[in-house]
Design a protein around this motif. Sequence first.
Motif, PDB file in Angstrom:
ATOM      1  N   THR A 103       0.815  -1.211   0.000  1.00 45.89           N
ATOM      2  CA  THR A 103       0.000   0.000   0.000  1.00 45.89           C
ATOM      3  C   THR A 103       0.850   1.263   0.000  1.00 45.89           C
ATOM      4  O   THR A 103       1.995   1.271   0.483  1.00 45.89           O
ATOM      5  CB  THR A 103      -0.939   0.005   1.220  1.00 45.89           C
ATOM      6  OG1 THR A 103      -1.736   1.189   1.203  1.00 45.89           O
ATOM      7  CG2 THR A 103      -0.161  -0.055   2.520  1.00 45.89           C
ATOM      8  N   HIS A 104       0.261   2.313  -0.550  1.00 48.64           N
ATOM      9  CA  HIS A 104       0.832   3.658  -0.460  1.00 48.64           C
ATOM     10  C   HIS A 104      -0.063   4.549   0.390  1.00 48.64           C
ATOM     11  O   HIS A 104       0.184   5.754   0.501  1.00 48.64           O
ATOM     12  CB  HIS A 104       0.983   4.279  -1.857  1.00 48.64           C
ATOM     13  CG  HIS A 104       2.047   3.642  -2.687  1.00 48.64           C
ATOM     14  ND1 HIS A 104       3.395   3.842  -2.475  1.00 48.64           N
ATOM     15  CD2 HIS A 104       1.958   2.769  -3.722  1.00 48.64           C
ATOM     16  CE1 HIS A 104       4.088   3.163  -3.361  1.00 48.64           C
ATOM     17  NE2 HIS A 104       3.246   2.498  -4.127  1.00 48.64           N
ATOM     18  N   SER A 105      -1.094   3.968   0.984  1.00 48.83           N
ATOM     19  CA  SER A 105      -2.062   4.761   1.730  1.00 48.83           C
ATOM     20  C   SER A 105      -1.788   4.677   3.228  1.00 48.83           C
ATOM     21  O   SER A 105      -1.764   3.583   3.802  1.00 48.83           O
ATOM     22  CB  SER A 105      -3.477   4.249   1.432  1.00 48.83           C
ATOM     23  OG  SER A 105      -4.400   4.799   2.339  1.00 48.83           O
ATOM     24  N   PRO A 106      -1.603   5.811   3.900  1.00 49.44           N
ATOM     25  CA  PRO A 106      -1.398   5.788   5.353  1.00 49.44           C
ATOM     26  C   PRO A 106      -2.628   5.271   6.096  1.00 49.44           C
ATOM     27  O   PRO A 106      -2.499   4.647   7.144  1.00 49.44           O
ATOM     28  CB  PRO A 106      -1.090   7.242   5.701  1.00 49.44           C
ATOM     29  CG  PRO A 106      -1.631   8.038   4.564  1.00 49.44           C
ATOM     30  CD  PRO A 106      -1.495   7.188   3.351  1.00 49.44           C
TER      31      PRO A 106
ATOM     32  N   ARG B 184       7.078   2.563  12.974  1.00 50.57           N
ATOM     33  CA  ARG B 184       5.831   2.528  12.216  1.00 50.57           C
ATOM     34  C   ARG B 184       5.193   3.927  12.182  1.00 50.57           C
ATOM     35  O   ARG B 184       4.675   4.365  11.152  1.00 50.57           O
ATOM     36  CB  ARG B 184       4.893   1.517  12.859  1.00 50.57           C
ATOM     37  CG  ARG B 184       3.625   1.283  12.085  1.00 50.57           C
ATOM     38  CD  ARG B 184       2.775   0.259  12.790  1.00 50.57           C
ATOM     39  NE  ARG B 184       1.534   0.039  12.063  1.00 50.57           N
ATOM     40  CZ  ARG B 184       0.486  -0.556  12.560  1.00 50.57           C
ATOM     41  NH1 ARG B 184       0.509  -0.996  13.817  1.00 50.57           N
ATOM     42  NH2 ARG B 184      -0.611  -0.719  11.844  1.00 50.57           N
ATOM     43  N   ARG B 185       5.237   4.636  13.307  1.00 47.81           N
ATOM     44  CA  ARG B 185       4.698   6.001  13.375  1.00 47.81           C
ATOM     45  C   ARG B 185       5.430   6.902  12.383  1.00 47.81           C
ATOM     46  O   ARG B 185       4.803   7.704  11.666  1.00 47.81           O
ATOM     47  CB  ARG B 185       4.854   6.530  14.798  1.00 47.81           C
ATOM     48  CG  ARG B 185       4.515   8.000  15.004  1.00 47.81           C
ATOM     49  CD  ARG B 185       4.646   8.337  16.484  1.00 47.81           C
ATOM     50  NE  ARG B 185       4.443   9.738  16.765  1.00 47.81           N
ATOM     51  CZ  ARG B 185       5.434  10.638  16.865  1.00 47.81           C
ATOM     52  NH1 ARG B 185       6.697  10.265  16.688  1.00 47.81           N
ATOM     53  NH2 ARG B 185       5.163  11.901  17.149  1.00 47.81           N
ATOM     54  N   GLU B 186       6.761   6.757  12.310  1.00 45.55           N
ATOM     55  CA  GLU B 186       7.545   7.581  11.394  1.00 45.55           C
ATOM     56  C   GLU B 186       7.213   7.259   9.935  1.00 45.55           C
ATOM     57  O   GLU B 186       7.126   8.148   9.096  1.00 45.55           O
ATOM     58  CB  GLU B 186       9.041   7.354  11.637  1.00 45.55           C
ATOM     59  CG  GLU B 186       9.578   7.999  12.890  1.00 45.55           C
ATOM     60  CD  GLU B 186       9.467   9.517  12.825  1.00 45.55           C
ATOM     61  OE1 GLU B 186      10.168  10.120  11.975  1.00 45.55           O
ATOM     62  OE2 GLU B 186       8.678  10.091  13.601  1.00 45.55           O
TER      63      GLU B 186
ATOM     64  N   ALA C  59       2.485  15.887  10.549  1.00 45.98           N
ATOM     65  CA  ALA C  59       2.329  14.550   9.968  1.00 45.98           C
ATOM     66  C   ALA C  59       2.414  13.491  11.057  1.00 45.98           C
ATOM     67  O   ALA C  59       1.667  12.498  11.044  1.00 45.98           O
ATOM     68  CB  ALA C  59       3.399  14.320   8.907  1.00 45.98           C
ATOM     69  N   ARG C  60       3.351  13.701  12.036  1.00 42.45           N
ATOM     70  CA  ARG C  60       3.460  12.722  13.128  1.00 42.45           C
ATOM     71  C   ARG C  60       2.187  12.716  13.973  1.00 42.45           C
ATOM     72  O   ARG C  60       1.721  11.650  14.402  1.00 42.45           O
ATOM     73  CB  ARG C  60       4.678  13.046  13.994  1.00 42.45           C
ATOM     74  CG  ARG C  60       6.015  12.789  13.294  1.00 42.45           C
ATOM     75  CD  ARG C  60       7.188  12.924  14.278  1.00 42.45           C
ATOM     76  NE  ARG C  60       8.448  12.609  13.635  1.00 42.45           N
ATOM     77  CZ  ARG C  60       9.266  13.511  13.097  1.00 42.45           C
ATOM     78  NH1 ARG C  60       8.919  14.805  13.130  1.00 42.45           N
ATOM     79  NH2 ARG C  60      10.388  13.136  12.523  1.00 42.45           N
ATOM     80  N   ALA C  61       1.636  13.882  14.204  1.00 43.62           N
ATOM     81  CA  ALA C  61       0.394  13.952  14.985  1.00 43.62           C
ATOM     82  C   ALA C  61      -0.746  13.257  14.249  1.00 43.62           C
ATOM     83  O   ALA C  61      -1.559  12.544  14.849  1.00 43.62           O
ATOM     84  CB  ALA C  61       0.049  15.420  15.264  1.00 43.62           C
TER      85      ALA C  61
ATOM     86  N   ARG D 290      -2.987   9.936  15.314  1.00 43.00           N
ATOM     87  CA  ARG D 290      -4.440   9.858  15.307  1.00 43.00           C
ATOM     88  C   ARG D 290      -4.929   8.643  14.513  1.00 43.00           C
ATOM     89  O   ARG D 290      -5.882   7.974  14.922  1.00 43.00           O
ATOM     90  CB  ARG D 290      -5.027  11.158  14.728  1.00 43.00           C
ATOM     91  CG  ARG D 290      -4.954  12.348  15.684  1.00 43.00           C
ATOM     92  CD  ARG D 290      -5.793  13.513  15.190  1.00 43.00           C
ATOM     93  NE  ARG D 290      -5.223  14.118  13.995  1.00 43.00           N
ATOM     94  CZ  ARG D 290      -4.318  15.091  14.019  1.00 43.00           C
ATOM     95  NH1 ARG D 290      -3.862  15.568  15.182  1.00 43.00           N
ATOM     96  NH2 ARG D 290      -3.852  15.599  12.901  1.00 43.00           N
ATOM     97  N   LEU D 291      -4.263   8.383  13.391  1.00 41.10           N
ATOM     98  CA  LEU D 291      -4.643   7.202  12.595  1.00 41.10           C
ATOM     99  C   LEU D 291      -4.413   5.914  13.371  1.00 41.10           C
ATOM    100  O   LEU D 291      -5.250   5.007  13.374  1.00 41.10           O
ATOM    101  CB  LEU D 291      -3.849   7.169  11.275  1.00 41.10           C
ATOM    102  CG  LEU D 291      -4.233   8.192  10.212  1.00 41.10           C
ATOM    103  CD1 LEU D 291      -3.284   8.103   9.024  1.00 41.10           C
ATOM    104  CD2 LEU D 291      -5.672   7.950   9.740  1.00 41.10           C
TER     105      LEU D 291
END
Length: 554
Positions: free
Chosen positions: A490-493, A526-528, A543-545, A549-550
């Motif tokens: 995947t390329h989707s966060p 993984r967060r990074e 982006a990290r925040a 949240r995700l």
Amino acid sequence: MLISLAIRNVVLIEALDLEFGAGLSVLTGETGAGKSILLDSLGLALGARADSGLVRNGEAQASVIATFEPPAAATRVALLLADNGIEIEPGEPLLIRRLVKADGGSRAFVNDQPCSAALLRELGGSLVEIHGQHDDRGLLNPRGHRALLDSYGRCDAGTVASAHVGWRAAAKALAEARATVDNAARDRDYLTHAVEELRKFAPEPGEEATLAEERATMQKGARLTDDLSAVGDCLTGSDGGLAQLRQAARRLDRIASEEPLLAAVLEALDRAMVEAGEAEDRLAEAAEALSFDPARLDMIETRLFDLRGLARKHQVQPDDLAALRDEMDAKLAAIEGGEEHIAALEKDVAGKAAAYRAAAEALSGERQMAAGRLDAAVAAELSPLKLDAARFRTVVAQMDEGQWSPQGMDRVEFEISTNPGAPFAPLAKIASGGELSRFILALKVALAERGGADTLIFDEIDRGVGGAVADAIGERLSRLAKSNQILVVTHSPQVAARGAGHLLIAKSSDGTVTRTGVHALDDAERREEIARMLSGAEITAEARAQADRLLERV
């Protein structure tokens, strides 16, 4: 379930050992990092065409080892292995190894037992399903749609299969009977004459040997008759040897008392007369055994000549004439009773054809109802995937009778219409890769609890979408992962955040050699990575925040 994958010398991968767990595993990385190489390697282990171009430059061969959980007894995988003579101890993992040589050629092994590429493909299709935008095998292949619908609707084709076997067997018996009658009818006159001739002659198995033996004995008697008569005259005539011995004995008896030596001579003559008497008896027995009737000998020779002539005429051995007579008699009987027999067979075929049709029509009804339920289930998945205007339908159509099979009389195909008023078309005809991927996901979610491979791989199924659609894709992949092992590139966060495991694919170079590697990410890494997917090359605090949240939401 796929447990591990060991790759050696495949394109940019020098050495890579990966382990996989249950649930949803995501694979991410920048474009060109080598995700396709990873999937090609797995495909190689699952029976894909062996291309020597996959071998890393400068290496003699490439190898891939895929390890799966032990196959459960009576499953399709276990039965497939057993049918091909591949033995696996209970509880032993299933290990598939594929070698590709740089100069061409490949070898495949299942638990170190050689197997064909064809078996590997069949085995791989039962272990893993790979779905991508250009997949022409899985859900896009209409040849598998009927089986998918039957699995979804719990449609049992067993009764239809049994009825089909009975129908085809009856039809074959009818065709053979008609051919037999047609062939025999052309030879009716010949058969009538031949059967009458053989019946009149009445040959018996073993008759030739019996006649030949009796004839030989009589011929020997005829040859020895004169000699036996002459020998008899020498022994038993008035002037024969035995009469002379008796006359000599009588004279000696009168004078034996005159000289002691004469008594010994008399004893010798007595012994000679006894022996001569026995010889006379044996000679009489031999003459009796070798006696013959000339008329009987002539009859035997005639019978033997005719027997062998009949055998030559019919091109069989003399001992086979009786069986030939019975065979020809049966053909005549078939001609005489053929029409009645064929009528009975035609009635049997009609009855079994009707039984097949009734079972097949009942199965068709089950498929129609299952198709309606499947259409509704897929339709419920389309709106969240932003395919509101699209429609899905399962076509169940009756085929021509010549195409009816043990699986019934139906052709089944999945069709879609992507725009209002647009005609329905096969899944494979859809132009938009993104739409096609989402349709595949919707269909797979609807079919999820109805069997299939334990491991599903989705290759960039979220390409071209984002936001709410990507989130809906991730939610459905997560739902699928409750009953299957899911691997998704995947390329989707939004999709990546749903994973229970996260593998990062990256390419590195020391200036002379380029390598592709895979790294299992911990929570911080993984967060990074998700933050990178959100923001690009420069990872921002925002982006990290957003990544947090995700991750928290799932």
